[in-house]
Design an enzyme around this catalytic site. Sequence first.
Site, PDB file in Angstrom:
ATOM      1  N   SER A 126     -60.008  -0.784 -36.436  1.00  0.00           N
ATOM      2  CA  SER A 126     -59.262  -1.785 -35.661  1.00  0.00           C
ATOM      3  C   SER A 126     -58.433  -1.170 -34.541  1.00  0.00           C
ATOM      4  O   SER A 126     -57.841  -0.098 -34.697  1.00  0.00           O
ATOM      5  CB  SER A 126     -58.333  -2.532 -36.617  1.00  0.00           C
ATOM      6  OG  SER A 126     -57.375  -3.262 -35.903  1.00  0.00           O
ATOM      7  N   GLU A 128     -55.694  -2.135 -33.865  1.00  0.00           N
ATOM      8  CA  GLU A 128     -54.335  -2.088 -34.410  1.00  0.00           C
ATOM      9  C   GLU A 128     -53.916  -0.640 -34.693  1.00  0.00           C
ATOM     10  O   GLU A 128     -52.732  -0.317 -34.677  1.00  0.00           O
ATOM     11  CB  GLU A 128     -54.313  -2.941 -35.679  1.00  0.00           C
ATOM     12  CG  GLU A 128     -52.958  -3.230 -36.270  1.00  0.00           C
ATOM     13  CD  GLU A 128     -52.086  -4.195 -35.470  1.00  0.00           C
ATOM     14  OE1 GLU A 128     -52.597  -4.878 -34.572  1.00  0.00           O
ATOM     15  OE2 GLU A 128     -50.877  -4.228 -35.753  1.00  0.00           O
ATOM     16  N   TYR A 150     -50.912  -2.431 -42.509  1.00  0.00           N
ATOM     17  CA  TYR A 150     -52.344  -2.702 -42.284  1.00  0.00           C
ATOM     18  C   TYR A 150     -52.963  -1.613 -41.410  1.00  0.00           C
ATOM     19  O   TYR A 150     -54.022  -1.063 -41.721  1.00  0.00           O
ATOM     20  CB  TYR A 150     -52.505  -4.072 -41.613  1.00  0.00           C
ATOM     21  CG  TYR A 150     -53.886  -4.320 -41.030  1.00  0.00           C
ATOM     22  CD1 TYR A 150     -54.935  -4.740 -41.829  1.00  0.00           C
ATOM     23  CD2 TYR A 150     -54.126  -4.122 -39.661  1.00  0.00           C
ATOM     24  CE1 TYR A 150     -56.201  -4.966 -41.293  1.00  0.00           C
ATOM     25  CE2 TYR A 150     -55.385  -4.348 -39.121  1.00  0.00           C
ATOM     26  CZ  TYR A 150     -56.422  -4.769 -39.944  1.00  0.00           C
ATOM     27  OH  TYR A 150     -57.670  -4.984 -39.404  1.00  0.00           O
TER      28      TYR A 150
HETATM   29  P1  NAP Z   1     -61.288 -12.089 -42.374  1.00  0.00           P
HETATM   30  O1  NAP Z   1     -61.848 -13.361 -41.820  1.00  0.00           O
HETATM   31  O2  NAP Z   1     -59.865 -12.056 -42.783  1.00  0.00           O
HETATM   32  O3  NAP Z   1     -62.196 -11.684 -43.650  1.00  0.00           O
HETATM   33  C1  NAP Z   1     -61.793 -10.708 -44.562  1.00  0.00           C
HETATM   34  C2  NAP Z   1     -62.769 -10.703 -45.721  1.00  0.00           C
HETATM   35  O4  NAP Z   1     -62.387  -9.691 -46.664  1.00  0.00           O
HETATM   36  C3  NAP Z   1     -62.838 -12.034 -46.500  1.00  0.00           C
HETATM   37  O5  NAP Z   1     -64.179 -12.306 -46.776  1.00  0.00           O
HETATM   38  C4  NAP Z   1     -62.093 -11.705 -47.774  1.00  0.00           C
HETATM   39  O6  NAP Z   1     -62.475 -12.469 -48.876  1.00  0.00           O
HETATM   40  C5  NAP Z   1     -62.530 -10.252 -47.973  1.00  0.00           C
HETATM   41  N1  NAP Z   1     -61.705  -9.527 -48.953  1.00  0.00           N
HETATM   42  C6  NAP Z   1     -60.357  -9.405 -48.965  1.00  0.00           C
HETATM   43  N2  NAP Z   1     -59.971  -8.654 -50.022  1.00  0.00           N
HETATM   44  C7  NAP Z   1     -61.108  -8.292 -50.679  1.00  0.00           C
HETATM   45  C8  NAP Z   1     -61.366  -7.521 -51.844  1.00  0.00           C
HETATM   46  N3  NAP Z   1     -60.388  -6.977 -52.577  1.00  0.00           N
HETATM   47  N4  NAP Z   1     -62.659  -7.339 -52.231  1.00  0.00           N
HETATM   48  C9  NAP Z   1     -63.664  -7.899 -51.524  1.00  0.00           C
HETATM   49  N5  NAP Z   1     -63.479  -8.664 -50.427  1.00  0.00           N
HETATM   50  C10 NAP Z   1     -62.209  -8.845 -50.006  1.00  0.00           C
HETATM   51  O7  NAP Z   1     -61.525 -10.887 -41.367  1.00  0.00           O
HETATM   52  P2  NAP Z   1     -62.466 -10.802 -40.053  1.00  0.00           P
HETATM   53  O8  NAP Z   1     -61.711 -11.309 -38.888  1.00  0.00           O
HETATM   54  O9  NAP Z   1     -63.810 -11.358 -40.383  1.00  0.00           O
HETATM   55  O10 NAP Z   1     -62.551  -9.222 -39.856  1.00  0.00           O
HETATM   56  C11 NAP Z   1     -63.552  -8.466 -40.524  1.00  0.00           C
HETATM   57  C12 NAP Z   1     -63.069  -7.029 -40.666  1.00  0.00           C
HETATM   58  O11 NAP Z   1     -62.831  -6.472 -39.384  1.00  0.00           O
HETATM   59  C13 NAP Z   1     -61.758  -6.857 -41.431  1.00  0.00           C
HETATM   60  O12 NAP Z   1     -61.849  -5.631 -42.122  1.00  0.00           O
HETATM   61  C14 NAP Z   1     -60.714  -6.763 -40.352  1.00  0.00           C
HETATM   62  O13 NAP Z   1     -59.593  -6.051 -40.814  1.00  0.00           O
HETATM   63  C15 NAP Z   1     -61.483  -6.013 -39.287  1.00  0.00           C
HETATM   64  N6  NAP Z   1     -61.102  -6.264 -37.907  1.00  0.00           N
HETATM   65  C16 NAP Z   1     -61.022  -7.530 -37.450  1.00  0.00           C
HETATM   66  C17 NAP Z   1     -60.723  -7.753 -36.119  1.00  0.00           C
HETATM   67  C18 NAP Z   1     -60.638  -9.157 -35.558  1.00  0.00           C
HETATM   68  O14 NAP Z   1     -60.081  -9.305 -34.468  1.00  0.00           O
HETATM   69  N7  NAP Z   1     -61.193 -10.145 -36.237  1.00  0.00           N
HETATM   70  C19 NAP Z   1     -60.511  -6.670 -35.259  1.00  0.00           C
HETATM   71  C20 NAP Z   1     -60.613  -5.378 -35.753  1.00  0.00           C
HETATM   72  C21 NAP Z   1     -60.939  -5.186 -37.096  1.00  0.00           C
HETATM   73  P3  NAP Z   1     -61.683 -13.817 -49.323  1.00  0.00           P
HETATM   74  O15 NAP Z   1     -62.369 -14.930 -48.609  1.00  0.00           O
HETATM   75  O16 NAP Z   1     -61.869 -13.827 -50.780  1.00  0.00           O
HETATM   76  O17 NAP Z   1     -60.246 -13.655 -48.899  1.00  0.00           O
HETATM   77  N1  GDD Z   2     -50.444 -14.654 -36.490  1.00  0.00           N
HETATM   78  C1  GDD Z   2     -49.493 -14.977 -35.601  1.00  0.00           C
HETATM   79  N2  GDD Z   2     -48.824 -16.142 -35.736  1.00  0.00           N
HETATM   80  N3  GDD Z   2     -49.253 -14.124 -34.590  1.00  0.00           N
HETATM   81  C2  GDD Z   2     -48.315 -14.479 -33.676  1.00  0.00           C
HETATM   82  C3  GDD Z   2     -47.596 -15.675 -33.770  1.00  0.00           C
HETATM   83  C4  GDD Z   2     -47.853 -16.554 -34.853  1.00  0.00           C
HETATM   84  O1  GDD Z   2     -47.257 -17.615 -34.993  1.00  0.00           O
HETATM   85  N4  GDD Z   2     -46.746 -15.734 -32.708  1.00  0.00           N
HETATM   86  C5  GDD Z   2     -46.934 -14.627 -31.987  1.00  0.00           C
HETATM   87  N5  GDD Z   2     -47.873 -13.857 -32.575  1.00  0.00           N
HETATM   88  C6  GDD Z   2     -48.315 -12.546 -32.089  1.00  0.00           C
HETATM   89  C7  GDD Z   2     -48.253 -11.441 -33.145  1.00  0.00           C
HETATM   90  O2  GDD Z   2     -46.912 -10.963 -33.276  1.00  0.00           O
HETATM   91  C8  GDD Z   2     -49.210 -10.429 -32.534  1.00  0.00           C
HETATM   92  O3  GDD Z   2     -48.542  -9.643 -31.589  1.00  0.00           O
HETATM   93  C9  GDD Z   2     -50.242 -11.296 -31.797  1.00  0.00           C
HETATM   94  O4  GDD Z   2     -49.681 -12.618 -31.743  1.00  0.00           O
HETATM   95  C10 GDD Z   2     -51.588 -11.367 -32.471  1.00  0.00           C
HETATM   96  O5  GDD Z   2     -51.407 -11.668 -33.838  1.00  0.00           O
HETATM   97  P1  GDD Z   2     -52.652 -12.032 -34.797  1.00  0.00           P
HETATM   98  O6  GDD Z   2     -53.470 -13.116 -34.197  1.00  0.00           O
HETATM   99  O7  GDD Z   2     -52.096 -12.248 -36.171  1.00  0.00           O
HETATM  100  O8  GDD Z   2     -53.574 -10.736 -34.713  1.00  0.00           O
HETATM  101  P2  GDD Z   2     -53.231  -9.173 -34.793  1.00  0.00           P
HETATM  102  O9  GDD Z   2     -53.437  -8.613 -33.422  1.00  0.00           O
HETATM  103  O10 GDD Z   2     -51.940  -8.922 -35.462  1.00  0.00           O
HETATM  104  O11 GDD Z   2     -54.367  -8.657 -35.780  1.00  0.00           O
HETATM  105  C11 GDD Z   2     -55.735  -9.071 -35.606  1.00  0.00           C
HETATM  106  O12 GDD Z   2     -56.378  -8.187 -34.726  1.00  0.00           O
HETATM  107  C12 GDD Z   2     -56.491  -6.847 -35.200  1.00  0.00           C
HETATM  108  C13 GDD Z   2     -57.201  -6.041 -34.116  1.00  0.00           C
HETATM  109  O13 GDD Z   2     -56.277  -5.591 -33.165  1.00  0.00           O
HETATM  110  C14 GDD Z   2     -56.385  -9.108 -36.992  1.00  0.00           C
HETATM  111  O14 GDD Z   2     -57.658  -9.681 -36.879  1.00  0.00           O
HETATM  112  C15 GDD Z   2     -56.533  -7.714 -37.556  1.00  0.00           C
HETATM  113  O15 GDD Z   2     -57.297  -7.769 -38.764  1.00  0.00           O
HETATM  114  C16 GDD Z   2     -57.266  -6.869 -36.509  1.00  0.00           C
HETATM  115  O16 GDD Z   2     -57.449  -5.559 -36.990  1.00  0.00           O
END
Ligand code: NAP
Ligand code: GDD
Length: 323
Positions: A126, A128, A150
Amino acid sequence: MPKTALITGITGQDGAYLARLLLSKNYRVYGAFRRSSVLNLERLDYLGIRERVELVPLDLLDLSGIVRVLDRVKPDEVYNLAAQSFVAVSFEQPVVTGDITGLGAVRMLEGIRLVNPKIRFYQASSSEMFGKVQAVPQNEKTPFYPRSPYAAAKLYAHWMTVNYREAYGIFACSGILFNHESPLRGLEFVTRKITHAVARIKAGLERELRLGNLEARRDWGYAQEYVEAMWLMLQQDEPDDYVIATGETHSVREFAEAAFAAVNLDWREYVKTDPAFYRPAEVDLLVGDASRAKGKLGWCPKVTFQELVGIMVEADLERVGGK
Ligand code: NAP
Ligand code: GDD
């Protein structure tokens, strides 16, 4: 012979899109879910692929279960998408986040080493991990500076992926993906929280939207395009790590402004800031440089920021029946 893939996190946003992509490429797709009293297959249903994915119970906390599943399923490729993925919750639950998001990836790698080291492995790393950024934009050479439990857990998983590649010759890749969004994004994440609220406000079901830090900037792309990059990484001759990003950055304020504007509303009349949504430590600015992915994988994003906002608002309007 069609290939077999195992996807952890099949119930999540990326799991659903990746499953659809692999099915379209004729893969046999196993989707791993963790057992709970209610199994949430909403996203697979939304994409109409529930019946085509073979579901297997697997918890990232359980190494023996992982070994059994790998032994039974015999995947060619494993995509480790499962995680405790919500940054805000990681401050409340740092230990379990470390266990699932950090050690969980190592359990998958260890399972592969024990069962069949020829399995190709993708780790969902990520942006992050860049946290308090040390350079702008961020690429594969930018030093990391995690700002949340995280991010620290993901960084551990990232380096263990590199380590298993170097120590045991496993074809292990780490995709350092910047934020990617879609109509399947969880409601707790800021983009979907906004588009869902916009649709409800437009339909007269809600009157305000409470958000935290409006000035945080993210590089937001479209999830459907990002799962293609995951697949491409595992099709190369050599394993490597790649930044996947759009190269554009926008603030939360800009996202809200665009989403409300898409339904002809002025965001300032509805958005209230609420300290409850601020984080103990914030990531202020993310913007990625995906040149390596463009050069080596031929990957580049197509959907623009404005288009992404439009796609998400449109989908939420349909869901709440406000159209
Ligand atoms: P998501 O929608 O939150 O999905 C997370 C998945 O992990 C869900 O299916 C959840 O299952 C499963 N999980 C959680 N704990 C588990 C455990 N103990 N054993 C097995 N499965 C478990 O995340 P996403 O947005 O699809 O992201 C996919 C991956 O990419 C994650 O690893 C995330 O951290 C990473 N990532 C995401 C982004 C982004 O912007 N979306 C960016 C960079 C990296 P449940 O349904 O049971 O909760
Ligand atoms: N969730 C949330 N809710 N975020 C908020 C809010 C709110 O009400 N208001 C402001 N934010 C700001 C957060 O403080 C953060 O700076 C930004 O919006 C994005 O927050 P999220 O959408 O929760 O995503 P994230 O960037 O913290 O994390 C996501 O992206 C990562 C990749 O950079 C997740 O998908 C992570 O799993 C992923 O790794």
